[in-house]
Design a protein around this motif. Structure first.
Motif, short mmCIF file in Angstrom:
data_model
loop_
_atom_site.label_atom_id
_atom_site.label_comp_id
_atom_site.label_asym_id
_atom_site.label_seq_id
_atom_site.Cartn_x
_atom_site.Cartn_y
_atom_site.Cartn_z
N GLY A 193 77.08 54.90 106.20
CA GLY A 193 78.23 55.79 106.15
C GLY A 193 78.75 56.19 107.52
N ARG A 194 78.37 55.44 108.55
CA ARG A 194 78.82 55.76 109.89
C ARG A 194 80.06 54.95 110.22
N GLY A 195 80.99 55.59 110.82
CA GLY A 195 82.26 54.93 111.07
C GLY A 195 82.65 54.95 112.52
N MET A 196 83.59 54.10 112.84
CA MET A 196 84.23 54.12 114.15
C MET A 196 84.85 55.52 114.37
N MET A 197 84.72 56.00 115.58
CA MET A 197 85.25 57.35 115.87
C MET A 197 86.74 57.37 115.54
N GLY A 198 87.13 58.39 114.79
CA GLY A 198 88.50 58.49 114.34
C GLY A 198 88.69 58.08 112.88
N LEU A 201 81.80 59.13 107.49
CA LEU A 201 82.84 58.67 106.57
C LEU A 201 82.80 59.43 105.24
N VAL A 202 83.98 59.67 104.70
CA VAL A 202 84.11 60.30 103.39
C VAL A 202 85.08 59.48 102.57
N PRO A 203 84.68 59.00 101.38
CA PRO A 203 83.35 59.19 100.81
C PRO A 203 82.32 58.29 101.49
N LEU A 204 81.06 58.64 101.35
CA LEU A 204 79.99 57.77 101.82
C LEU A 204 80.01 56.48 101.01
N PRO A 205 79.66 55.37 101.64
CA PRO A 205 79.54 54.13 100.86
C PRO A 205 78.29 54.17 99.99
N PRO A 206 78.15 53.20 99.07
CA PRO A 206 76.99 53.22 98.16
C PRO A 206 75.65 53.26 98.90
N ASP A 207 75.55 52.62 100.04
CA ASP A 207 74.34 52.76 100.85
C ASP A 207 74.60 53.82 101.91
N GLU A 234 76.98 54.29 118.52
CA GLU A 234 76.02 53.65 117.62
C GLU A 234 76.56 53.72 116.20
N ILE A 235 76.97 52.61 115.65
CA ILE A 235 77.64 52.59 114.35
C ILE A 235 76.90 51.65 113.40
N PHE A 236 76.43 52.22 112.28
CA PHE A 236 75.86 51.42 111.19
C PHE A 236 76.94 51.32 110.13
N ASN A 237 77.55 50.16 109.99
CA ASN A 237 78.71 50.06 109.10
C ASN A 237 78.94 48.59 108.79
N ALA A 238 78.99 48.27 107.52
CA ALA A 238 79.07 46.88 107.11
C ALA A 238 80.35 46.20 107.63
N ASP A 239 81.47 46.93 107.65
CA ASP A 239 82.71 46.34 108.14
C ASP A 239 82.65 46.08 109.63
N VAL A 240 82.09 47.02 110.36
CA VAL A 240 81.95 46.84 111.81
C VAL A 240 81.03 45.66 112.10
N TRP A 241 79.95 45.57 111.35
CA TRP A 241 79.02 44.47 111.58
C TRP A 241 79.64 43.11 111.26
N ALA A 242 80.58 43.11 110.29
CA ALA A 242 81.19 41.83 109.89
C ALA A 242 82.30 41.41 110.85
N PRO A 281 71.41 57.43 94.38
CA PRO A 281 72.24 56.42 93.71
C PRO A 281 73.54 56.21 94.49
N PRO A 282 74.30 55.17 94.12
CA PRO A 282 75.54 54.88 94.86
C PRO A 282 76.49 56.07 94.91
N ASP A 283 76.55 56.88 93.87
CA ASP A 283 77.33 58.11 93.93
C ASP A 283 76.37 59.25 94.28
N PRO A 284 76.44 59.74 95.53
CA PRO A 284 75.44 60.74 95.95
C PRO A 284 75.54 62.05 95.18
N LEU A 285 76.63 62.26 94.50
CA LEU A 285 76.74 63.46 93.65
C LEU A 285 75.74 63.44 92.50
N LEU A 286 75.31 62.24 92.14
CA LEU A 286 74.46 62.08 90.96
C LEU A 286 73.00 61.84 91.34
#
Lengths: 288, 288
Positions: free
Chosen positions: B231-236, B221-227, B261-269, A225-230
């Motif tokens: 959850g991969r982010g730009m280094m740093g 990335l912390v927290p992970l996004p809903p998908d 290699e970054i899977f990230n909605a913001d980076v893609w946009a 789910p969107p919150d991986p804790l759950l």
């Protein structure tokens, strides 16, 4: 009731009731019925024929420590564990609070205090440093636990929580740490949700032997789910094959209670008695 | 441009440009600039001074295999890898398609074909069976790869993807598998996102030696996004300390390209050139 919650699977068999020998080692971790107070959960266990309960410090504090101990004792329930001492990696780790958690476990009549390491800390990237702090602080707490007759049960959490919840991620890592202290005072928790994916899990369970201080079951849901804790599900709703894990834990010598601990928004929203009926059936059909 | 994307950190230094020796081994994995075609990505690399590119089969198919190979060659870019052969655990694994992936890698001028295992299969809980199928099918594909001079680069994925994407979860597990075949035909990919949490990662990188067929970087990335796939982010932007991992990979003998290699909605946009400028700066400040 004829329909499981959640998921809507038809019940495969009548719900085993009080006195059924298949339930002898089943324990309700009270976070599974999160809406319930200690008294509610104890009463629910009595109605359902569950002889053991895993308590949480927050719930115990709300109901009162002495009142919780009395209520559990009056119902004749075992206390399989107390969750949890937390945050050992934090720069401002509260050793006194961790000692209080040990004392609460003793008062409640359990020798198993679940220990959750904590993450690497906000803004930090020093994973090795966080792990070193964890080890140091277990060492600081261990004498108090030993004196109280309470085991610190190190719980490795799924690697997706490494950054923010637990830098302890595998059973091997937990055992490498636990083995610095006597088996009587530091053990490990085997939780199916956290460990099912690990290619080493069966070998490490065998290695663990009498270090196993607790065995917790719930399923791993796909997709998360969107919150991986759950992302924890009722046994049978996810991808985990429980019986080989249960058999391995028993082959390693563990004879203690088996806690069902589910963090799941649907389970939390459901009627508590219905959740217990479902988990009892699933325990029999899926776990052991 | 003075502001990084995403995250808005001020640029710490001017963007290193074409010819800068610090960029000599940097490779753009083209999924990082997902909006771009092969031709767009090649042109972007030329503008930014990036000398290597990691290609994806979907993008290559859209642009045409021969056209892609020509375009990359004409720009003088190296191809650091082709992503990916997938689904080795599926009951209906397509060996012919995996062989075509090998051939495409050879045509594109890379000897590194990334292999993603696949999950346990919808409705299945047979993790051991899925792992056995993976091994069998690597064995079926390996002769073709060897003949083509292409290495199968086994990529362990983060354990949170074990059920649905890859039953290969740790570098140790990948090496245990890879070592059944010659080092020339089966290697491993070290990807920081997937492996950073592993208490064994430094020991296993050292063990890997010349099995390392690729090194990919992005942050966790912390927290992970809903998908959680994104959850991969730009280094740093996340929790990973890259330099020790890069140093370990180099100490193990790896001298190949380092793919971002970054899977990230913001980076893609974001604007592709801006993404490249950011990742170049972050590569210099964070990775190596």
């Amino acid at each position: 009731m004829t329909v499981d919650v959640p998921g809507g699977r038809p019940a495969a068999l009548p719900t085993p009731g009080p006195g059924d020998p298949r339930l002898a080692r089943l324990s309700l971790n009270q976070w599974t019925t999160r809406k319930w107070s200690v008294a509610d959960a104890v009463a629910g266990c009595e109605r359902a024929g569950i002889a053991s309960i895993g308590l949480w410090r927050e719930k115990v504090a709300q109901y009162g420590l002495e009142a919780s101990a009395r209520t559990v004792r009056a119902a004749g329930l075992r206390v399989s564990s107390l969750c949890r001492a937390f945050g050992f990696t934090a720069p401002d780790f509260d050793l006194d609070d961790a000692r209080r958690a040990v004392d609460e476990a003793a008062t409640l009549g359990t020798d198993c205090l679940v220990v959750v390491a904590g993450g690497i800390g906000s803004g930090s990237r020093d994973l090795a440093g966080a792990r070193a702090r964890l080890a140091d602080r277990i060492g600081e707490l261990e004498p108090h636990a030993r004196a109280a007759g309470v085991r610190l049960a190190l719980e490795p959490l799924h690697p997706m929580y490494c950054a923010d919840r637990a830098v302890l991620s595998t059973l091997k890592q937990a055992l490498d740490l636990a083995e610095r202290w006597p088996v009587e005072s530091v053990g490990v928790v085997v939780d199916t949700f956290h460990l099912w994916w690990d290619p080493e899990v069966f070998a490490q369970i065998a290695r663990a032997g009498d270090r196993i201080a607790g065995y917790q079951v719930c399923d791993f849901l796909v997709p998360l789910p969107p919150d991986p804790l759950l992302g924890r599900g009722m046994m049978g709703d996810g991808v985990i094959d429980f019986r080989p894990l249960t058999a391995a834990v028993e082959a390693a010598g563990y004879r203690g209670d088996i806690e069902v601990e589910i963090f799941n928004a649907d389970v939390w929203a459901a009627d508590g008695d219905q959740v217990l009926a479902t988990l009892i059936r699933r325990f029999v059909t899926e776990v052991r």
